[in-house]
Design a protein around this motif. Structure first.
Motif, PDB file in Angstrom:
ATOM      1  N   GLY A  94       0.950  -0.445  -0.274  1.00  0.00           N
ATOM      2  CA  GLY A  94       0.464  -0.271   0.211  1.00  0.00           C
ATOM      3  C   GLY A  94       0.601   1.278   0.131  1.00  0.00           C
ATOM      4  O   GLY A  94       0.619   2.369  -0.901  1.00  0.00           O
ATOM      5  N   ILE A  95       1.718   1.514   0.976  1.00  0.00           N
ATOM      6  CA  ILE A  95       3.148   2.490   1.083  1.00  0.00           C
ATOM      7  C   ILE A  95       3.376   2.671  -0.626  1.00  0.00           C
ATOM      8  O   ILE A  95       3.308   4.245  -1.011  1.00  0.00           O
ATOM      9  N   THR A  96       3.705   2.049  -1.177  1.00  0.00           N
ATOM     10  CA  THR A  96       4.591   1.893  -2.307  1.00  0.00           C
ATOM     11  C   THR A  96       3.567   2.221  -3.745  1.00  0.00           C
ATOM     12  O   THR A  96       4.058   3.182  -4.291  1.00  0.00           O
ATOM     13  N   PHE A  97       2.641   1.536  -3.168  1.00  0.00           N
ATOM     14  CA  PHE A  97       1.606   2.358  -4.191  1.00  0.00           C
ATOM     15  C   PHE A  97       1.130   3.253  -4.355  1.00  0.00           C
ATOM     16  O   PHE A  97       0.857   4.256  -5.203  1.00  0.00           O
ATOM     17  N   GLY A  98       1.021   4.038  -2.818  1.00  0.00           N
ATOM     18  CA  GLY A  98       1.153   5.922  -2.635  1.00  0.00           C
ATOM     19  C   GLY A  98       2.276   6.090  -3.192  1.00  0.00           C
ATOM     20  O   GLY A  98       1.081   7.372  -4.029  1.00  0.00           O
ATOM     21  N   LEU A  99       3.376   5.886  -3.070  1.00  0.00           N
ATOM     22  CA  LEU A  99       4.552   6.557  -3.795  1.00  0.00           C
ATOM     23  C   LEU A  99       4.094   6.077  -5.124  1.00  0.00           C
ATOM     24  O   LEU A  99       5.121   7.518  -6.176  1.00  0.00           O
ATOM     25  N   ALA A 100       4.226   5.369  -5.813  1.00  0.00           N
ATOM     26  CA  ALA A 100       4.120   5.945  -7.552  1.00  0.00           C
ATOM     27  C   ALA A 100       2.540   6.162  -8.213  1.00  0.00           C
ATOM     28  O   ALA A 100       3.051   6.732  -8.894  1.00  0.00           O
ATOM     29  N   LEU A 101       1.413   6.469  -7.094  1.00  0.00           N
ATOM     30  CA  LEU A 101       0.699   7.407  -7.459  1.00  0.00           C
ATOM     31  C   LEU A 101       1.413   8.671  -7.375  1.00  0.00           C
ATOM     32  O   LEU A 101       0.686   9.336  -7.938  1.00  0.00           O
ATOM     33  N   MET A 108      -3.721  -1.344  -0.977  1.00  0.00           N
ATOM     34  CA  MET A 108      -3.479  -0.654  -1.971  1.00  0.00           C
ATOM     35  C   MET A 108      -4.981   0.590  -2.563  1.00  0.00           C
ATOM     36  O   MET A 108      -3.843   1.223  -2.022  1.00  0.00           O
ATOM     37  N   ALA A 109      -5.744   0.332  -1.963  1.00  0.00           N
ATOM     38  CA  ALA A 109      -7.156   0.576  -2.227  1.00  0.00           C
ATOM     39  C   ALA A 109      -7.225   1.494  -0.782  1.00  0.00           C
ATOM     40  O   ALA A 109      -7.713   2.423  -1.128  1.00  0.00           O
ATOM     41  N   THR A 110      -6.477   1.326   0.357  1.00  0.00           N
ATOM     42  CA  THR A 110      -6.553   2.327   1.343  1.00  0.00           C
ATOM     43  C   THR A 110      -5.206   2.491   2.203  1.00  0.00           C
ATOM     44  O   THR A 110      -5.477   4.382   1.848  1.00  0.00           O
ATOM     45  N   ILE A 111      -4.494   2.099   1.860  1.00  0.00           N
ATOM     46  CA  ILE A 111      -3.592   3.450   2.791  1.00  0.00           C
ATOM     47  C   ILE A 111      -2.432   3.941   1.234  1.00  0.00           C
ATOM     48  O   ILE A 111      -2.085   4.895   1.243  1.00  0.00           O
ATOM     49  N   GLY A 112      -2.816   3.406  -0.004  1.00  0.00           N
ATOM     50  CA  GLY A 112      -1.723   3.709  -1.202  1.00  0.00           C
ATOM     51  C   GLY A 112      -2.603   4.866  -1.796  1.00  0.00           C
ATOM     52  O   GLY A 112      -2.107   6.634  -1.215  1.00  0.00           O
ATOM     53  N   PRO A 113      -4.139   5.292  -1.307  1.00  0.00           N
ATOM     54  CA  PRO A 113      -4.425   6.572  -1.426  1.00  0.00           C
ATOM     55  C   PRO A 113      -4.545   7.825  -0.427  1.00  0.00           C
ATOM     56  O   PRO A 113      -4.401   8.856  -0.635  1.00  0.00           O
ATOM     57  N   LEU A 114      -4.004   7.384   0.730  1.00  0.00           N
ATOM     58  CA  LEU A 114      -3.683   7.861   1.910  1.00  0.00           C
ATOM     59  C   LEU A 114      -2.265   8.801   1.890  1.00  0.00           C
ATOM     60  O   LEU A 114      -1.806   9.767   1.814  1.00  0.00           O
ATOM     61  N   VAL A 115      -1.714   8.358   1.022  1.00  0.00           N
ATOM     62  CA  VAL A 115      -0.117   8.191   1.124  1.00  0.00           C
ATOM     63  C   VAL A 115       0.298   9.089  -0.361  1.00  0.00           C
ATOM     64  O   VAL A 115       0.908  10.046  -0.338  1.00  0.00           O
ATOM     65  N   PHE A 116      -0.775   9.523  -1.322  1.00  0.00           N
ATOM     66  CA  PHE A 116      -1.310   9.927  -2.371  1.00  0.00           C
ATOM     67  C   PHE A 116      -1.339  11.177  -2.399  1.00  0.00           C
ATOM     68  O   PHE A 116      -0.403  12.165  -2.175  1.00  0.00           O
TER      69      PHE A 116
END
Length: 607
Positions: free
Chosen positions: A189-196, A257-265
């Motif tokens: 999730g974190i790396t997906f947020g960084l990718a976003l 990915m669906a939760t942590i990712g957008p928050l990091v983004f």
């Protein structure tokens, strides 16, 4: 296909050494590489973000006022802010405070270089864990020595960083499936947020991961569970060892990915802190409806759809070293045989009637094949889907082709991983063949034990490794600093590509290759028409001291002392303007690769 134990402590040290060596090589070769157009825009944006970071330290409450945040982060808001923030922080901390770099422009470029080094290390670690150390090492070198990727790894842009962050997210997802637990889904999730927050081609990651999770579930239901298709005939081959159930693990990773990712983004891009949905819609619309830029392909200038569907595969074949492509194809075919042929034969044996030619043929085929080892992470499938999803975008004739190969570089780590797996398999077979040869010919002093030791030693991988990486290393270093003009021998190198009508250059970065000529020939306070070079990129050459401080860049040919012309098919009019304004059709200086003119400098004959 060989599998090994978890990473040894030495593997971490090897990964660090590979990353450090690559970053050192990038730093050593940055001095003669000009600044691309987009770099100029990102220098400007990074400076505005840097000023906001300083204000945040000095007066946090004032800096966080909405109008102050918007004033800083509205600059270049068509792209997320993470990598430009790293450019800003590197310039502030490493250059202005510590003075680490001889040229200021390198301080902006350094974060992308460091991330590129991390990408090489990641390829090594993934290849080593999924296959073996030989596979990891060869994959890392083949990935690092891709001429176009090597060029982009220098730049203060997003194209090389997204390759690393994209692969890191895929790796974390793979580890979630393979190892389970809570850590790797969170990291996914974190790396997906960084990718976003790096670049919009991160949008392909959920497609790849969801497709992979669905495919693994289908495998679990159809192939790995005999009861799903009824009892198998008595003479059916033994079942493949079933890996741990992947569905719950993939669900955990996808949920992160669906939760942590957008928050990091959201947290890392201040521009979307306010009016979030409206600004996200604007961001998505910008890229989904991106304007078209010109690009030459096979002698034709493409500006608007339909775009040529052959562009991505042909440009990959023309720019990726042939040995890397051959090993990739070999690795992909081996993985398909291992992971598809045997399970399909087993499934056919179960589903076909007990009697009949089809059932007998399927059972006979499965009996001849060796069951593949368990692979809870679905490794080869994930690598394949990562490549297929990225290249799939270019099946649409409406996908813009500007930017050349950089838009599908996120597939390159996975191409290299397949190639590394094939190289490792080739070494194993070469060792077996060498041992058999030494024993069969009764080489003096080579009894079976000695022959086995010789085959198992470092000689075989060293010789084969040198043979495999020699061409990619030579091509990559030879192409610098003209990598966007460089093509492989498959199309005749740069001269052959020019004859075929493949694009010679873009982005106006080759100004860096003519600074010595300009410093020598431009009169005091002389003017130079900078053509495709962005004004901020030209200014950075001045700040670096690569250009004399008194040389002035101008935006029109008329009245200039010199004019640059970066050759692109759709820009021929710029050369014609110089002919008329300067009274000559002959350039005063030509620079390029292997005899192919890339940048021409015209001199005003009336001065």
């Amino acid at each position: 296909m060989k599998r090994t134990a978890p990473l040894a402590p030495a593997d971490g040290l090897i990964a660090i050494a590979l990353a450090a060596a690559y970053v050192a090589l990038l730093l050593a070769t940055a001095g003669d590489l000009g600044y691309a157009r987009d770099e100029g825009f990102y220098f400007f944006a990074a400076n505005r973000y840097g000023a906001w970071f300083q204000a945040l330290l000095e007066a946090p409450r004032a800096a966080l006022r909405p109008e102050v945040v918007d004033a800083a982060w509205s600059v270049n808001h068509e792209h997320p802010g993470l990598i430009k923030s790293l450019f800003a922080l590197s310039n502030l901390l490493l250059q202005k405070r510590l003075g680490l770099f001889a040229m200021e422009g390198t301080s902006y470029r350094f974060p992308a270089m460091a991330l590129s080094g991390a990408g090489v290390a990641l390829v090594y670690l993934w290849g080593t864990q999924a296959r073996d150390r030989l596979a990891g090492a060869s994959a890392a070198v083949l990935f690092a020595m891709l001429p176009r990727y090597f060029y982009h790894a220098h730049l203060a842009c997003f194209d090389a960083p997204i390759v690393t962050v994209w692969a890191a997210c895929a790796y974390a997802y793979w580890r979630s499936l393979r190892d389970g637990g809570a850590l790797w889904p969170v990291l996914t999730g974190i790396t997906f947020g960084l990718a976003l927050d790096t670049k919009h081609n991160s949008w392909f990651l959920p497609i790849v991961c969801v497709a992979h999770a669905v495919a693994l579930e289908l495998r679990e239901r159809i192939v790995a569970r005999p009861e799903a298709a009824g009892a198998a005939p008595e003479d059916a081959p033994a079942a493949e060892p079933a890996p741990p159930r992947g569905a719950p693990r993939s669900v955990a990773a996808l949920a992160a990915m669906a939760t942590i990712g957008p928050l990091v983004f959201y947290a890392l891009w201040p521009w979307i802190w306010r009016d979030t949905l409206a600004r996200l819609r604007e961001y998505a619309s910008f890229h989904l409806n991106h304007e078209y830029y010109n690009m030459e392909f096979l002698g034709q200038n493409h500006w608007t759809p339909p775009m040529p569907r052959a562009y991505a595969p042909l440009m990959t074949a023309a720019t990726v070293p042939a040995v890397t492509l051959c090993l990739f194809v070999a690795g992909l075919c081996a993985a398909a045989r291992e992971r598809l042929v045997y399970p399909l034969a087993r499934a056919a044996a179960r589903l076909a009637p007990e009697r009949g030619r089809l059932a007998a043929a399927a059972r006979a085929l499965a009996a001849r094949l060796r069951p593949p080892p368990p692979d809870a992470g679905g490794t080869a499938l994930l690598w394949f889907l990562a490549i297929a999803a990225v290249y799939g975008a270019w099946l649409s004739p409406s996908t813009p082709i500007f930017g050349g190969t950089k838009h599908w570089m996120t597939a390159y780590p996975f191409i290299a991983l397949f190639a590394g797996a094939a190289f490792s398999a080739a070494v194993r077979r070469a060792r077996v063949a060498l041992r058999a040869l030494l024993v069969a010919r009764r080489v003096p002093g080579a009894p079976r034990a000695v022959a086995g030791a010789a085959a198992r030693g470092p000689l075989v991988p060293a010789l084969l490794g040198a043979a495999v990486v020699a061409a990619p290393v030579a091509e990559t270093l030879h192409a610098h600093p003209w990598a966007l003009s460089a093509y492989t021998p498959l199309v005749g190198g740069a001269p052959g590509a020019a004859s075929l009508g493949l694009n010679r250059t873009f982005w106006g970065y080759t100004t860096g290759a003519v600074v010595d000529y300009l410093n020598e020939h431009v009169p005091p306070r002389g003017t130079v028409y900078i053509h495709d070079t962005a004004g901020q990129a030209w200014d950075m050459l001045l700040r670096d001291g690569r250009l004399r401080k008194d040389i002035r860049g101008v935006g029109a040919v008329a009245g200039a002392d010199f004019a640059l012309y970066h050759h692109e098919k759709h820009m021929l009019g710029q050369a014609y303007q110089a002919w008329v304004a300067f009274g000559t059709t002959s350039p005063d200086h030509i620079a390029g690769l292997d005899g192919v003119p890339v940048i021409l400098v015209y001199r005003n004959q009336s001065r």
